[in-house]
Scaffold this motif. Structure first.
Motif, mmCIF file in Angstrom:
data_model
loop_
_atom_site.group_PDB
_atom_site.id
_atom_site.type_symbol
_atom_site.label_atom_id
_atom_site.label_comp_id
_atom_site.label_asym_id
_atom_site.label_seq_id
_atom_site.Cartn_x
_atom_site.Cartn_y
_atom_site.Cartn_z
ATOM 1 N N LYS A 141 0.827 -1.267 -0.568
ATOM 2 C CA LYS A 141 0.459 0.429 0.000
ATOM 3 C C LYS A 141 1.066 1.289 -0.340
ATOM 4 C CE LYS A 141 -3.687 -2.093 2.073
ATOM 5 N NZ LYS A 141 -4.696 -2.381 1.229
ATOM 6 N N ASP A 183 -0.529 4.911 -1.664
ATOM 7 C CA ASP A 183 -1.292 5.676 -0.977
ATOM 8 C C ASP A 183 -1.228 5.607 0.484
ATOM 9 O OD1 ASP A 183 -2.788 4.576 -3.194
ATOM 10 O OD2 ASP A 183 -3.257 2.570 -2.228
ATOM 11 N N LYS A 222 -9.786 3.424 2.474
ATOM 12 C CA LYS A 222 -10.247 2.207 1.568
ATOM 13 C C LYS A 222 -10.926 2.484 0.113
ATOM 14 C CE LYS A 222 -9.909 -0.362 5.477
ATOM 15 N NZ LYS A 222 -10.990 -1.223 7.071
ATOM 16 N N ASP A 223 -11.680 1.295 -0.673
ATOM 17 C CA ASP A 223 -12.292 2.201 -1.551
ATOM 18 C C ASP A 223 -13.238 2.250 -1.302
ATOM 19 O OD1 ASP A 223 -9.887 1.536 -2.797
ATOM 20 O OD2 ASP A 223 -10.969 -1.430 -3.562
ATOM 21 N N GLY A 224 -13.291 3.943 -1.928
ATOM 22 C CA GLY A 224 -14.538 4.756 -1.935
ATOM 23 C C GLY A 224 -14.536 5.188 -0.944
#
Length: 168
Positions: A124, A127, A148-150
Motif C-alpha cells: 500500500k 497510498d 479504503k476503496d471509496g
C-alpha cells in the motif's frame, strides 16, 4: 481509559476511545478515523435576526476547521511520503530498536509477525500517509493512514508491538 504510548518515543498515539482491529497476526492495528469539524460553536440564543433587522447569515465562520479526529486528538505530525527503499530502511532500523525494548517472549512474537506486516504496508506504500507523534522523534514509531476503496474517512495502521498500554 487506556492510552497507547509509543515504546520508543513515549508519545501518546492512540486510546481506547478509538477501537482497533488486529490484522497481520496482531502486528498491525487497524483504526477507523473520521473527518470532524473543529472550532467555533454556533449558539442559538433564540433571537430572530430577520425581525430585529439583521441578515439571516451575517458573514463567514472562519473559526471552524475540518480535521481528522485521530490526528487532532494525538497531535500527530504528517511526514513526507516514503518510497519502497526509504520504507525498508526505516523498518529495518525500527525492528532493531524495538526488538531491544521488548521482553523476550514478545520479541519472538514480533519477529514472527513483522514480515507479514511489512509486506502488507509495502503493498500500500503509494497510498499511505505517514505520521509521527507530537515529539517528532526520529526513532519513534510511524502511524500510517490510507483511504479504503471509496471511503471518505481514513483508516489508520499502527504497529501494535510498538505500543505500550497505559491506564489513566
Amino acid at each position: 481509559m487506556l492510552v497507547y504510548q509509543d515504546l520508543l518515543s513515549g508519545d501518546e498515539l492512540l486510546s481506547d476511545s478509538f477501537p482497533y482491529k488486529e490484522i497481520e497476526k496482531g502486528a498491525l492495528w487497524e483504526v477507523e478515523g473520521k473527518w470532524v469539524v473543529k472550532g467555533a460553536v454556533d449558539v442559538d440564543i433564540g433571537a430572530n435576526p430577520s425581525a430585529e433587522g439583521g441578515e439571516e447569515d451575517e458573514g463567514v465562520d472562519d473559526q471552524t476547521v475540518k480535521v481528522v479526529d485521530i490526528v487532532d486528538t494525538f497531535r500527530l505530525q504528517e511526514q513526507p511520503p516514503f518510497d519502497k527503499k526509504q520504507f525498508v530502511a526505516w523498518i529495518k532500523k525500527y525492528i532493531k530498536l524495538l526488538t531491544a525494548k521488548l521482553e523476550p517472549e514478545k520479541q519472538e512474537e514480533f519477529k514472527k509477525s513483522i514480515e507479514g506486516a511489512t509486506k502488507y504496508l509495502l503493498s500500500k506504500i503509494k497510498d499511505l500517509q505517514f505520521f509521527v507523534g507530537e515529539s517528532m522523534h526520529d526513532d519513534g514509531s510511524l502511524v500510517f493512514a490510507y483511504y479504503k476503496d471509496g471511503a471518505v474517512d481514513p483508516t489508520f495502521l499502527y504497529l501494535g508491538h510498538g505500543l505500550k498500554e497505559i491506564k489513566c
